[in-house]
Design a protein around this motif. Structure first.
Motif, mmCIF file in Angstrom:
data_model
loop_
_atom_site.group_PDB
_atom_site.id
_atom_site.type_symbol
_atom_site.label_atom_id
_atom_site.label_comp_id
_atom_site.label_asym_id
_atom_site.label_seq_id
_atom_site.Cartn_x
_atom_site.Cartn_y
_atom_site.Cartn_z
ATOM 1 N N LYS A 130 5.311 5.070 -1.568
ATOM 2 C CA LYS A 130 4.920 4.047 -0.789
ATOM 3 C C LYS A 130 5.269 2.555 -1.235
ATOM 4 O O LYS A 130 4.375 1.821 -0.477
ATOM 5 C CB LYS A 130 3.694 4.375 -0.083
ATOM 6 C CG LYS A 130 3.727 5.613 0.664
ATOM 7 C CD LYS A 130 4.332 5.513 2.147
ATOM 8 C CE LYS A 130 4.227 6.857 2.973
ATOM 9 N NZ LYS A 130 4.918 6.829 4.092
ATOM 10 N N ASN A 131 5.637 2.607 -2.457
ATOM 11 C CA ASN A 131 5.641 1.333 -3.220
ATOM 12 C C ASN A 131 4.720 0.696 -3.885
ATOM 13 O O ASN A 131 4.328 -0.372 -4.077
ATOM 14 C CB ASN A 131 6.296 0.082 -2.373
ATOM 15 C CG ASN A 131 7.189 -0.807 -2.754
ATOM 16 O OD1 ASN A 131 7.532 -0.707 -4.060
ATOM 17 N ND2 ASN A 131 7.293 -1.975 -2.259
ATOM 18 N N VAL A 132 3.445 1.701 -4.154
ATOM 19 C CA VAL A 132 2.278 1.375 -4.678
ATOM 20 C C VAL A 132 2.292 1.384 -6.304
ATOM 21 O O VAL A 132 3.232 2.070 -6.608
ATOM 22 C CB VAL A 132 1.136 2.204 -4.487
ATOM 23 C CG1 VAL A 132 -0.165 2.266 -5.105
ATOM 24 C CG2 VAL A 132 0.810 2.455 -2.896
ATOM 25 N N ALA A 133 1.913 0.430 -6.881
ATOM 26 C CA ALA A 133 2.269 0.204 -8.372
ATOM 27 C C ALA A 133 1.586 1.430 -9.134
ATOM 28 O O ALA A 133 0.630 2.018 -8.531
ATOM 29 C CB ALA A 133 1.595 -1.133 -8.959
ATOM 30 N N ARG A 134 1.968 1.962 -10.132
ATOM 31 C CA ARG A 134 1.587 3.103 -10.696
ATOM 32 C C ARG A 134 0.022 3.092 -11.221
ATOM 33 O O ARG A 134 -0.716 3.742 -11.016
ATOM 34 C CB ARG A 134 2.376 3.443 -12.104
ATOM 35 C CG ARG A 134 1.910 4.585 -12.843
ATOM 36 C CD ARG A 134 2.829 5.147 -13.887
ATOM 37 N NE ARG A 134 4.160 5.460 -13.283
ATOM 38 C CZ ARG A 134 4.525 6.790 -12.740
ATOM 39 N NH1 ARG A 134 3.477 7.623 -12.840
ATOM 40 N NH2 ARG A 134 5.501 7.162 -12.164
ATOM 41 N N GLU A 135 -0.300 1.909 -11.665
ATOM 42 C CA GLU A 135 -1.619 2.014 -12.329
ATOM 43 C C GLU A 135 -2.670 1.721 -10.976
ATOM 44 O O GLU A 135 -3.816 2.270 -11.143
ATOM 45 C CB GLU A 135 -2.019 0.512 -12.955
ATOM 46 C CG GLU A 135 -1.723 -0.869 -12.264
ATOM 47 C CD GLU A 135 -2.026 -1.847 -13.269
ATOM 48 O OE1 GLU A 135 -3.190 -2.383 -13.400
ATOM 49 O OE2 GLU A 135 -1.014 -2.534 -13.832
ATOM 50 N N ALA A 136 -2.183 1.251 -9.985
ATOM 51 C CA ALA A 136 -3.037 1.344 -8.611
ATOM 52 C C ALA A 136 -3.103 2.634 -8.050
ATOM 53 O O ALA A 136 -4.209 3.098 -7.716
ATOM 54 C CB ALA A 136 -2.208 0.205 -7.659
ATOM 55 N N ALA A 137 -2.042 3.226 -8.315
ATOM 56 C CA ALA A 137 -2.093 4.789 -7.700
ATOM 57 C C ALA A 137 -3.163 5.610 -8.765
ATOM 58 O O ALA A 137 -3.732 6.523 -8.094
ATOM 59 C CB ALA A 137 -0.608 5.385 -7.628
ATOM 60 N N ILE A 138 -2.827 5.565 -9.884
ATOM 61 C CA ILE A 138 -3.714 6.149 -10.846
ATOM 62 C C ILE A 138 -5.339 6.061 -10.550
ATOM 63 O O ILE A 138 -5.926 6.578 -10.530
ATOM 64 C CB ILE A 138 -3.074 5.970 -12.298
ATOM 65 C CG1 ILE A 138 -1.850 6.485 -12.478
ATOM 66 C CG2 ILE A 138 -4.113 6.555 -13.478
ATOM 67 C CD1 ILE A 138 -1.228 6.306 -13.899
ATOM 68 N N ARG A 139 -5.574 4.603 -10.565
ATOM 69 C CA ARG A 139 -6.872 4.222 -10.421
ATOM 70 C C ARG A 139 -7.509 4.833 -9.019
ATOM 71 O O ARG A 139 -8.457 5.233 -8.934
ATOM 72 C CB ARG A 139 -7.152 2.710 -10.181
ATOM 73 C CG ARG A 139 -8.260 2.364 -9.857
ATOM 74 C CD ARG A 139 -8.199 0.777 -9.497
ATOM 75 N NE ARG A 139 -9.607 0.316 -8.717
ATOM 76 C CZ ARG A 139 -9.706 -1.003 -8.381
ATOM 77 N NH1 ARG A 139 -8.663 -1.816 -8.403
ATOM 78 N NH2 ARG A 139 -10.736 -1.450 -7.773
ATOM 79 N N LEU A 140 -6.648 4.887 -7.985
ATOM 80 C CA LEU A 140 -7.214 5.556 -6.734
ATOM 81 C C LEU A 140 -7.454 7.017 -6.863
ATOM 82 O O LEU A 140 -8.157 7.354 -6.435
ATOM 83 C CB LEU A 140 -6.116 5.315 -5.754
ATOM 84 C CG LEU A 140 -6.036 3.715 -5.056
ATOM 85 C CD1 LEU A 140 -4.816 3.671 -4.009
ATOM 86 C CD2 LEU A 140 -7.404 3.538 -3.998
#
Length: 646
Positions: free
Chosen positions: A364-374
Motif C-alpha cells: 500500500k506504499n507504506v514505508a518499511r520503518e512505518a510498517a514495522i513500527r505499526l
C-alpha cells in the motif's frame, strides 16, 4: 476486470466514459440498435429484481441501467468469460452518484456540453466493489511504442508524444459519432480515453522494417546526444559561461529579448478574439456552508458515502430491501471462519499474521520503518490478551491494526484553519492588533506547491477573505508567470461569485526570497489583507545548501503555518522528505501540516499519508484530488484506514 464504462443520453450523446481495454465501437452500437431502437433482442435477466439486464455481443457482456427521468443510460462492458458479481452494484451506485452530483446540469439545456469531472468518484467505487486496486492501463495511443522494443528514447527512437494540452485541440467525437442517433454530430464533453483510433502517434523518420530504427540512425543520434554545447565551447577554446539567465515575460506575453514571440499561451484568444472564461466550480461539489456562514471542505469518503446512504434510505423507505439479507448472511458467515475462541495470544501465534500484515502495508506504499513500527505496536497490544469466543487471530489482528492506523492519522491538535485565521485577523481581545494570517507552502520540486496554494486560496475566497499571494520562487523560470495566471483566474472567479478578493505580490527573479516574503507581509498589513499565501522554490530535501535558506525564510516571514506538499505517489522517500523539511526551519520551528497532492493517481495505495505522519507526528491537513481549484478535500481518517486495510 472491467473493460469499459459509458454514460450517455437516450439521444446518443456520451457524457462520460472510461476505457481499460480497447473495445470496438460496434459493441455498444449493437446494444443500442438491437435493444433500444429495434427491440429485436430480449436481454437476459431482465425480469430479476436487483440484477441488471445482460446483452451478449461477440466475446463481451454488456450490462446497463436506465434512469428514465434523466434520460440516461449507464453501460458496463466486460468479457463474458469473467464472472464479475459486483457489476450490478456498480451500475446502481454510479447511477445514484452521477445523478446526485450533476442533477442541476442534467436538467439544463446545456447538459450535452457540460464537462462532468467524474473520474475520482468512479475510481473510488470500482476500488471498493472490486476489492483490489484497479491496475493502471497504458493509454491506447501508446500501445505501439510500448510493445516495440526498438522504439524508445534510450536507443535513438522518436521523441516523446506531444503533451496533453496540445492533443486537446484535436476534435473529440468519442463515441457520439459512432452512435449516430442524431441528425447532427455532437461532441463528447468529457471522456477518459482517446477519442478515435486515428489519434495514435505517427512514428516518422528513417526506420527499418516494422518501424525499427536502423543501426546507423541510432549511432548518429547517440553521437549527437553525447556532444553537449559546453564540450563544443571547450574544444573551440571559448570560455564556458556559467549561471542561468532568467527569462521574464511581461503582461502581454512577450519575452524580455523583445523578439516579438508570444510565449504566454495560458489564455490564448479564440477565432473571435475572445479569451475563454475560467470554468466555474460549484460550491456544493467540494464543500458546504455551515450555520455560521463559513465554507468548509468535504471529505472524499464522506461525500460518496453520504450520497449512497441517502439513496439507500430512500429505497428502504419505499419498502425495498434488495440485497440486505444476502450481505448480512455473508458478514455473519465470515465470523465462523478460522475460529480460535478464547485463546490467549502468544508471539508465535502472531508471527505469521504480522508478517503478512507488514507485506500488505508495504504493497500500500507504506514505508518499511512505518510498517514495522505499526506491526510492533500491534504485537505489544495483543500478546497475552484473550480472543473473543468467535474471534480468529486474523480478525483480532485486523481490529488492532485498524485502531493503530486510526490513532496515528487522527490529529492531536485542532485543524480548524478558519477559526485560527479569524482569531488573528479579528481578535476578540483589545490588547491584540489585527494582522494578516501568513501561510507558507514548501516542498520538493514538482509536487504541486503552486497548484495547491491556488486551491487553498480559492477555499479562502469562498469565506470572503482578502488574500495576497506572494511569489517567492525567484529562481525557477516561469514560476512568477504561473502564479500570475492562477491569480488572474481566481480574480475572475471571485468577481463572478462576488466572494473575497485576491492579489499577487511579485518582485521578479533573482531576489532574495526571504526579503520578498517579509516585504509581502508588510504590504499585506498596510493594505488590510486577511491572509498571505507564500509560494517558495522547490528544493531537494537532501541538498543541505538549498535547505539551509529555509531557516532565514522562517525568521523573516514568520509564518503562522508552514505546510509541506508531498506527493501521494512518492513512495518510501516520503519519510526522509518529511524529516528533513521538518528540521530545516531552525530550533523551535517545525512544519504545521501536510498537503498530500495527486491522491487521485494512486488508487488505494495511500501509504504516503502514514509514512509522513509516522516520520514527524505532523497531521495531514488537506488532500489534493485533481487539477481544478475545487479539488481540495479534508482528510477522512475512516476513508484512509479503509483503503489501507482492503
Amino acid at each position: 476486470m472491467l473493460d469499459a464504462f459509458e454514460i450517455f443520453t437516450t439521444s446518443g450523446v456520451v457524457l462520460w466514459s472510461r476505457s481499460y481495454a480497447p473495445v470496438g465501437a460496434h459493441v455498444v452500437n449493437g446494444l443500442i440498435n438491437d435493444v433500444f431502437i429495434e427491440e429485436k433482442v430480449r436481454p437476459q435477466s431482465h425480469t430479476v429484481e436487483g440484477v441488471s439486464p445482460v446483452y451478449k455481443r461477440e466475446k463481451y457482456s454488456l450490462k446497463w441501467k436506465k434512469v428514465e427521468e434523466m434520460g440516461l443510460v449507464f453501460v458496463a462492458v466486460y468479457q463474458s468469460l469473467l464472472h464479475l458479481s459486483w457489476i450490478d452494484k456498480l451500475l446502481d451506485n454510479i447511477a445514484t452518484i452521477f445523478v446526485d452530483l450533476y442533477k442541476s446540469e442534467l436538467k439544463s439545456l446545456r447538459a450535452r456540453v457540460v464537462v462532468y469531472p467524474f473520474d475520482k468518484y468512479f475510481d473510488q467505487q470500482v476500488r471498493e466493489l472490486e476489492g483490489t486496486a484497479v491496475e493502471a492501463k497504458e493509454p491506447l495511443v501508446a500501445t505501439k511504442e510500448k510493445d516495440d522494443p526498438f522504439v524508445s528514447s534510450d536507443n535513438g527512437g522518436p521523441p516523446p508524444p506531444p503533451v496533453p494540452a496540445l492533443l486537446k485541440a484535436q476534435p473529440q467525437a468519442a463515441r457520439t459519432e459512432a452512435l449516430s442517433l442524431e441528425s447532427t454530430p455532437s461532441q463528447s464533453p468529457n471522456t477518459s480515453r482517446p477519442s478515435t483510433p486515428g489519434s495514435s502517434h505517427i512514428i516518422t523518420g528513417k526506420t527499418g522494417p516494422g518501424g525499427r530504427v536502423s543501426r546507423r540512425a541510432r549511432k548518429a543520434a547517440n553521437a549527437n546526444a553525447n556532444a553537449s554545447s559546453g564540450e563544443e565551447s571547450l574544444k573551440k577554446g571559448k570560455p564556458k559561461t556559467t549561471g542561468k539567465k532568467m527569462r521574464k515575460w511581461d503582461a502581454d506575453g512577450l519575452a524580455d529579448e523583445d523578439d516579438g514571440e508570444v510565449l504566454d499561451y495560458s489564455a490564448a484568444p479564440d477565432e473571435e478574439g475572445q479569451v475563454p472564461a475560467v470554468q466555474a466550480v460549484a460550491q456544493e461539489s467540494w464543500g458546504k456552508k455551515t450555520g455560521k456562514g463559513q465554507f468548509v471542505l468535504k471529505d472524499l469518503g464522506e461525500e460518496i458515502n453520504s450520497i449512497l446512504e441517502s439513496a439507500d434510505a430512500q429505497k428502504a423507505k419505499a419498502g425495498s430491501s434488495t440485497g440486505i439479507m444476502g450481505s448480512g448472511f455473508n458478514a455473519i458467515g465470515g465470523l465462523f471462519r478460522n475460529i480460535v475462541g478464547g485463546k490467549v495470544l502468544t508471539e508465535a501465534d502472531l508471527e505469521k499474521p504480522l508478517k503478512a500484515m507488514e507485506d500488505h502495508l508495504l504493497k500500500k506504499n507504506v514505508a518499511r520503518e512505518a510498517a514495522i513500527r505499526l506491526c510492533q505496536g500491534v504485537e505489544r497490544e495483543l500478546v497475552g490478551k484473550k480472543t473473543g469466543s468467535f474471534q480468529s487471530i486474523d480478525a483480532a489482528l485486523r481490529t488492532a491494526m485498524e485502531s493503530s492506523l486510526r490513532k496515528m492519522l487522527t490529529p492531536t491538535s485542532s485543524l480548524d484553519l478558519l477559526r485560527e485565521i479569524q482569531s488573528v485577523t479579528a481578535p476578540t481581545s483589545k490588547s491584540q492588533t489585527p494582522r494578516p494570517y501568513v501561510i507558507s507552502i514548501v516542498g520538493v520540486n514538482g509536487v504541486g506547491k503552486s497548484t495547491n496554494l491556488s486551491k487553498i486560496c480559492f477555499f479562502l475566497l469562498q469565506n470572503n477573505y482578502r488574500v495576497l499571494i506572494a511569489a517567492c520562487d525567484t529562481f525557477r523560470s516561469g514560476a512568477v508567470e504561473q502564479l500570475r495566471v492562477h491569480a488572474r483566474n481566481l480574480k475572475e472567479l471571485s468577481a463572478r461569485e462576488n466572494v473575497g478578493e485576491v492579489e499577487l505580490y511579485e518582485k521578479g527573479y533573482g531576489k532574495d526570497a526571504a526579503n520578498v516574503a517579509k516585504d509581502a507581509v508588510n504590504y499585506a498589513a498596510s493594505n488590510k489583507f486577511d491572509v498571505v499565501l507564500i509560494d517558495t522554490a522547490g528544493r531537494r530535501h537532501n541538498d543541505q545548501r538549498l535547505m539551509s535558506s529555509l531557516e532565514k525564510f522562517a525568521k523573516f516571514a514568520n509564518p503562522d503555518k508552514i505546510f509541506m506538499v508531498g506527493e501521494a505517489l512518492v513512495g518510501t522517500d516520503s519519510v526522509m522528505q518529511a524529516r528533513n523539511f521538518n528540521q530545516a526551519f531552525g530550533p523551535g520551528r517545525n512544519l504545521d501540516g501536510f498537503i498530500i497532492s495527486k491522491c487521485d493517481t494512486v488508487g488505494d495505495m495511500v501509504g504516503t499519508l502514514v509514512s509522513m505522519v509516522h516520520a514527524t507526528g505532523i497531521p495531514i491537513v488537506f488532500l489534493g484530488v485533481g487539477q481544478h481549484y475545487g479539488d481540495l478535500r479534508g482528510l477522512s481518517v475512516p476513508w484512509a484506514v479503509n483503503l489501507l486495510m482492503k
